[in-house]
Design a protein around this motif. Structure first.
Motif, PDB file in Angstrom:
ATOM      1  N   ARG A 122      -9.792   4.379   4.496  1.00 15.15           N
ATOM      2  CA  ARG A 122      -9.145   3.224   3.880  1.00 15.15           C
ATOM      3  C   ARG A 122      -9.565   1.971   4.650  1.00 15.15           C
ATOM      4  NH1 ARG A 122      -5.218   5.444   7.139  1.00 15.15           N
ATOM      5  NH2 ARG A 122      -4.132   4.009   8.523  1.00 15.15           N
ATOM      6  N   ALA A 164      -9.002   2.415  -1.793  1.00 10.35           N
ATOM      7  CA  ALA A 164      -8.034   2.626  -0.717  1.00 10.35           C
ATOM      8  C   ALA A 164      -8.034   1.409   0.208  1.00 10.35           C
ATOM      9  CB  ALA A 164      -8.376   3.888   0.059  1.00 10.35           C
ATOM     10  N   LEU A 205       0.895   4.410  -2.638  1.00 12.30           N
ATOM     11  CA  LEU A 205       0.765   5.802  -2.226  1.00 12.30           C
ATOM     12  C   LEU A 205       1.907   6.664  -2.764  1.00 12.30           C
ATOM     13  CD1 LEU A 205      -0.260   5.351   1.525  1.00 12.30           C
ATOM     14  CD2 LEU A 205      -1.767   5.998  -0.362  1.00 12.30           C
ATOM     15  N   ASP A 227      -5.552  -1.351   2.045  1.00  9.88           N
ATOM     16  CA  ASP A 227      -4.214  -1.741   2.490  1.00  9.88           C
ATOM     17  C   ASP A 227      -4.257  -3.235   2.781  1.00  9.88           C
ATOM     18  OD1 ASP A 227      -1.761  -2.103   3.695  1.00  9.88           O
ATOM     19  OD2 ASP A 227      -2.299  -1.050   5.545  1.00  9.88           O
ATOM     20  N   TYR A 244       0.832  -1.200   0.000  1.00 10.45           N
ATOM     21  CA  TYR A 244       0.000   0.000   0.000  1.00 10.45           C
ATOM     22  C   TYR A 244       0.868   1.252   0.000  1.00 10.45           C
ATOM     23  CZ  TYR A 244      -3.943   3.059   1.225  1.00 10.45           C
ATOM     24  OH  TYR A 244      -4.915   4.032   1.220  1.00 10.45           O
TER      25      TYR A 244
END
Length: 213
Positions: A86, A112, A31, A114, A27
């Motif tokens: 997220r 979003a 980003l 993770d 993740y």
């Protein structure tokens, strides 16, 4: 000069520690717009703060990611560190081909999310209390500690009561019932994985996370 991420003990016992402030390597790479290997290198160089779980998985500081962006790419928008925006997902699956399928779909979804992957229930039990994912996706038939044993252990952890559980397995429901059944806050999806359904399910959890967290 290479530097190891902070130890699990130092990080997890800090008075201001919150698992919401950290994310996984994959993740973080998304980003930052970098490869996972580059992100790992930045961690080893000490340019981005991170710690290692007991199972050896890196967790990166979102604050440190924003500091890196500010220094090296000030024109880019800062990372949204609000955990409501997220979804933290842990996938426990011992089959490598199935893991690659999960990764391909999660990477392709513009969400979003993770997502971390672990190949065994034992490894998940070591790390899940410190990671505190919003969603656990797990198989049941795994070597060593199987998924059923892991779920029974998780039912006793008060810190994980809000965690959603999605069991995706080739075991028929009758066999699962005979082995004690699934926790009450869990859903069951039979293999092969219906990724269209999974996409909708994860999307719904993201919306619920923003509303209720």
């Amino acid at each position: 000069m290479s530097r190891e991420p902070q130890t699990f003990e130092k990080t997890i016992t800090a008075s201001d520690f919150s698992s919401d402030d950290y994310c996984g390597t994959t993740y973080a790479a998304k980003l930052l717009g970098l490869s996972v290997a580059t992100v790992q290198s930045l961690v080893e160089k000490g340019e981005i703060e991170a710690w290692k779980t007991l199972g050896g998985h890196r967790r990166l500081s979102l604050r440190a990611i924003n500091a890196y962006l500010q220094k090296h790419s000030p024109q880019r928008a800062q990372v949204d560190a609000d955990p409501r925006n997220r979804l933290s997902v842990l996938v426990v699956e011992d089959d490598e081909a199935t893991c690659e399928l999960y990764k391909a779909h999660f990477d392709g979804w513009d969400m979003a999310v993770d997502c971390s992957f672990m190949p065994s229930a034992l490894e998940a039990l070591m790390d899940i209390a410190s990671m505190r994912p919003d969603l656990l996706i797990t198989d049941l038939n795994m070597p060593g500690v199987d998924g059923m044993e892991m779920l029974r252990a998780l039912k006793r952890n008060q810190q994980l009561l809000a965690m959603q559980i999605l069991v995706i397995s080739g075991l028929p429901r009758e066999s699962i019932t005979e082995r004690g059944g699934l926790p009450p806050n869990s859903y069951y999806l039979e293999k092969p994985i219906n990724f269209d359904w999974l996409h909708g399910y994860v999307t719904a959890l993201l919306v619920a996370n923003r509303k209720w967290r």
